[in-house]
Design an enzyme around this catalytic site. Structure first.
Site, PDB file in Angstrom:
ATOM      1  N   ARG A 103       0.906  -1.209   0.192  1.00  0.00           N
ATOM      2  CA  ARG A 103      -0.042   0.046  -0.027  1.00  0.00           C
ATOM      3  C   ARG A 103       0.856   1.307   0.097  1.00  0.00           C
ATOM      4  O   ARG A 103       2.138   1.217   0.155  1.00  0.00           O
ATOM      5  CB  ARG A 103      -0.814   0.084   1.229  1.00  0.00           C
ATOM      6  CG  ARG A 103      -0.299  -0.096   2.550  1.00  0.00           C
ATOM      7  CD  ARG A 103      -1.290  -0.365   3.649  1.00  0.00           C
ATOM      8  NE  ARG A 103      -0.480  -0.689   4.881  1.00  0.00           N
ATOM      9  CZ  ARG A 103      -1.056  -0.828   6.079  1.00  0.00           C
ATOM     10  NH1 ARG A 103      -2.302  -0.861   6.212  1.00  0.00           N
ATOM     11  NH2 ARG A 103      -0.354  -0.854   7.212  1.00  0.00           N
ATOM     12  N   GLU A 142      -3.482   6.659   6.992  1.00  0.00           N
ATOM     13  CA  GLU A 142      -2.104   6.929   7.233  1.00  0.00           C
ATOM     14  C   GLU A 142      -1.242   7.458   6.254  1.00  0.00           C
ATOM     15  O   GLU A 142      -0.377   6.963   5.795  1.00  0.00           O
ATOM     16  CB  GLU A 142      -1.479   5.655   8.055  1.00  0.00           C
ATOM     17  CG  GLU A 142      -2.057   5.266   9.362  1.00  0.00           C
ATOM     18  CD  GLU A 142      -1.337   4.180   9.988  1.00  0.00           C
ATOM     19  OE1 GLU A 142      -0.534   3.567   9.325  1.00  0.00           O
ATOM     20  OE2 GLU A 142      -1.782   4.010  11.109  1.00  0.00           O
ATOM     21  N   GLU A 322      -7.525   3.877  15.517  1.00  0.00           N
ATOM     22  CA  GLU A 322      -7.019   2.511  15.556  1.00  0.00           C
ATOM     23  C   GLU A 322      -6.348   2.268  16.954  1.00  0.00           C
ATOM     24  O   GLU A 322      -5.274   3.029  17.230  1.00  0.00           O
ATOM     25  CB  GLU A 322      -5.961   2.152  14.579  1.00  0.00           C
ATOM     26  CG  GLU A 322      -6.463   1.976  13.111  1.00  0.00           C
ATOM     27  CD  GLU A 322      -5.777   1.604  11.957  1.00  0.00           C
ATOM     28  OE1 GLU A 322      -4.511   1.202  12.304  1.00  0.00           O
ATOM     29  OE2 GLU A 322      -5.888   2.155  10.710  1.00  0.00           O
TER      30      GLU A 322
HETATM   31  C1  GAL Z   1      -1.814   0.607  11.044  1.00  0.00           C
HETATM   32  C2  GAL Z   1      -2.706   0.617   9.787  1.00  0.00           C
HETATM   33  C3  GAL Z   1      -3.647  -0.549   9.724  1.00  0.00           C
HETATM   34  C4  GAL Z   1      -2.708  -1.885  10.058  1.00  0.00           C
HETATM   35  C5  GAL Z   1      -2.172  -1.541  11.438  1.00  0.00           C
HETATM   36  C6  GAL Z   1      -1.588  -2.957  12.175  1.00  0.00           C
HETATM   37  O1  GAL Z   1      -0.604   1.537  10.930  1.00  0.00           O
HETATM   38  O2  GAL Z   1      -3.298   1.847   9.710  1.00  0.00           O
HETATM   39  O3  GAL Z   1      -3.967  -0.549   8.354  1.00  0.00           O
HETATM   40  O4  GAL Z   1      -1.872  -2.151   9.154  1.00  0.00           O
HETATM   41  O5  GAL Z   1      -1.182  -0.588  11.413  1.00  0.00           O
HETATM   42  O6  GAL Z   1      -0.990  -2.493  13.382  1.00  0.00           O
END
Ligand code: GAL
Ligand code: ZN
Length: 662
Positions: A103, A142, A322
């Site tokens: 990505r 991100e 997240e």
């Molecule tokens: C974040 C990302 C998520 C996933 C996650 C795993 O940086 O936005 O898609 O990859 O990390 O910890």
């Protein structure tokens, strides 16, 4: 206060969705974020959209009573797009293009990528913009993640030249601003200018700083195209993106400007592992964790700084988009997470100003890059540690709701500026001189005193802060000087640190006596500056209580003109700390890089004069936050801690929290 979770319906059979949705509601979740990586499934062939599965997923989730956040999927273009238009690929500083299969492998300045991005965002916006089941939008995912903020492709080279033309107008102005006469860099045609790729040895810091600014502006304008489309189509629903805490390569203040609020992705066992080396004195960073902290909690000071920065982006409550809720898969050790730890992280985020927590992710994936990453559910769909921990919030819901409504009022602001950070990153002079590391001395000192602090950009209103600390405002101009002058005229106390005013905004050294544009404000000049080798320091003579030498690391001698002298170096007697009355306020200049103890002495001195409150000495590992009328104590150690507050001893168990109303 709301809770939610990131969900990938496209990873699971459709027949499973209703059960997942029901379980989310049973757990007490209200929000689900979906679709931010689903471009290939939404547009399987160019211009042919398949909404059926997303319609169905939204239907199932909403029917269960969940609000939906839709991600725009531009972080992962489909293979057909990447293959048909390889010019959309990001090129690194060595000239190597990224490839499909991951990505963030695209360039924000590729007109083709921008066009396809606008198309998919418009298509999703038209489909779901007025859908009452969608409460808001996350743009992309991100920005800049995985070291992708700077692209060195031909599209970027062309866009950089346009950006420079807009900034400087003429080549003569650019040549002056960069000092290109040095080593015959002089440009006689705009077309000669290129990004500072790794093919250049010893890069010109003015050229590179402008490239960093340009790269950041490129993502700001790329993001803005999506904001504009969604403002038009999403009928007032919120628009945000997920930032990455202490991520340094994009100017997060600029990125946040046209968003409704900021969010960040909080991975307490992963992020501090990356950031500790930027924050602690060299040597201390070798350990990935502080032995005083429980082994699976991360580093709460580091996480706290990231919360503070995100809160500072809009000076408002923020979301965790997240939230780590079990072990992760991308750090060095990825420790297993014990019951109580996810709960502690959530409390910490709320204590520091979050009002919504979205866990990552619902269920551990069976395939692809993140197989070893946990979710609220295990691979086999049984509850994991984060799920069990979340259940504890059901009993605390009223308190959490009240807490999340409370403002955070900080009496102290710390100036944070990405261009200052970049300039010092490019020329630290002393190798381990880091902008964040210096800032962290002040931040942790204030944290240990329980004094709330906001991180503020140079563009902010400084007046709410009786004390404003600029650990270093390295790049300064007349405009900043006049803004700081207004602040102090009106009664503010400004504390300036070493290397302030050393440079102009185009990263040339000022030709004025130091601190350059800030000289009048400081009422003193810096007569010499130097880095010191480790373990060398100068003694101090001062009436500031508990402020002792040696002063080391970085030293500046001062000569006070209209300022008074609060500390001198001995022997020699040159000023080390000055104070200048300006209107109703004052400006202090601290001529050396303080240790934690020195910062503490000076800050206590100022806090006492300003009538700020602080808490009795906080033991290491006990974090105190203030939100509205609440003091929140969080214990990140393995031992119970008893702490005196309001005349009584508050017992906080290991990895537990105590919330006290003042
Ligand atoms: C974040 C990302 C998520 C996933 C996650 C795993 O940086 O936005 O898609 O990859 O990390 O910890
Ligand atoms: Zn590019």
């Amino acid at each position: 206060m709301k809770f939610g979770v990131c969900y990938y319906p496209e990873h699971w059979p459709q027949t499973r969705w209703p059960q997942d949705a029901r379980m989310m509601r049973e757990l007490g979740l209200e929000i689900v974020r979906i679709a931010e990586f689903a471009w290939a499934k939404l547009e399987p062939t160019p211009g042919q959209y398949d909404w059926s599965w997303l319609d169905e997923a939204i239907g199932v989730l909403a029917a269960a009573g969940l609000e939906i956040i839709l991600g725009t999927p531009t972080v992962t273009p489909p293979a057909w797009l990447t293959r048909a238009y390889p010019e959309i690929l990001r090129v690194d500083a060595n000239g190597r293009a990224r490839d499909h299969g991951t990505r963030r492998h695209t360039c924000p300045n590729s007109p083709t990528y921008r066009q396809f991005s606008r198309q998919i965002v418009r298509a999703i916006g038209e489909r779901y913009g007025s859908d009452p089941r969608i409460s808001g939008w996350q743009i992309d995912n991100e920005f800049g993640g995985g070291g992708t903020a700077r692209c060195y492709c031909e599209n970027c080279a062309a866009a950089f030249r346009d950006w420079l033309q807009a900034r400087y107008g003429t080549l003569a102005a650019l040549n002056d601003a960069w000092g290109t006469i040095f080593w015959s860099q002089t440009y006689t045609d705009w077309a000669q200018i290129r990004p500072p790729s790794d093919h250049i040895d010893k890069k010109n810091p003015s050229h590179v700083l402008d490239y960093y600014r340009f790269a950041s502006d490129s993502f700001v304008s790329y993001q803005q195209e999506q904001v504009d489309i969604l403002r038009e189509l999403a009928h007032g629903r919120f628009i945000t993106t997920n930032f990455m805490g202490l991520y340094r390569d994009l100017d997060q203040f600029d990125m946040a400007e046209t968003l409704d609020f900021a969010t960040w992705d909080n991975y307490p066992t992963g992020n501090p592992e990356r950031w500790r080396p930027l924050l602690y004195p060299p040597g201390a960073d070798a350990k990935t964790n502080n032995p005083l902290y429980a082994y699976d909690v991360g580093d709460p000071m580091v996480t706290g700084l990231a919360h503070a920065l995100t809160r500072g982006l809009k000076n408002a409550p923020f979301w965790i988009m997240e939230q780590q809720c079990g072990h992760i898969n991308w750090a060095q050790f990825n420790p297993g997470i014990r019951p109580g730890t996810p709960r502690l992280w959530t409390w910490h985020a709320i204590a520091e100003g979050a009002d919504t927590i979205v866990y990552f992710r619902w269920r551990a994936t069976l395939f692809a890059q993140e197989q070893y990453h946990s979710g609220l559910l295990r691979h086999d769909a049984t509850p994991d540690v984060g799920y069990h921990d979340h259940l504890t919030f059901q009993a605390d819901r009223d308190l959490l709701d009240d807490l999340a409504r409370q403002p955070i009022t900080a009496p102290v602001g710390i100036l944070f500026d990405f261009a200052d950070l970049w300039a010092l990153q490019l020329q630290p002079h002393r190798q381990d001189f880091g902008y964040l590391r210096l800032l962290y001395v002040y931040y942790t000192t204030l944290q240990r005193l329980g004094i709330p602090v906001n991180l503020v950009p140079k563009t902010a209103d400084f007046t709410p802060y009786p004390l404003l600390i600029a650990p270093t405002t390295h790049l300064a101009d007349a405009q900043l000087a006049s803004k700081l002058n207004d602040y102090t005229q009106n009664g503010g106390t400004l504390l300036l640190g070493v290397r302030s005013g050393f440079k102009t905004t185009s990263n040339l050294v000022t030709d004025e006596p130091l601190p350059g544009a800030l000289r009048k404000l400081v009422g003193a000049t810096v007569t010499s500056w130097q880095a010191l080798p480790p373990d060398v320091g100068w003694e101090l003579e001062t009436a500031v209580p508990h402020l002792h030498g040696p002063a080391g690391y970085w030293l500046e001698t001062l000569n006070a003109q209209t300022a008074s002298v609060l500390a001198t170096y001995k022997p020699g007697g040159a000023a080390a700390l000055t104070e200048h009355k300006v209107g109703n306020g004052r400006v202090l200049y601290l001529g050396f890089y303080p240790t934690n103890e020195q910062a503490r002495a000076l800050l206590l001195h100022l806090a006492g004069q300003l009538g700020l409150n602080w808490l009795p000495d906080l033991p290491e590992g006990l974090v105190a936050a203030q939100r509205g009328p609440y003091t929140i104590l969080l214990n990140f150690t393995e031992q119970p801690i008893s702490y005196p507050l309001n005349g009584q001893a508050v017992l906080v168990n290991s990895r537990d929290v105590a919330v006290i109303r003042r």
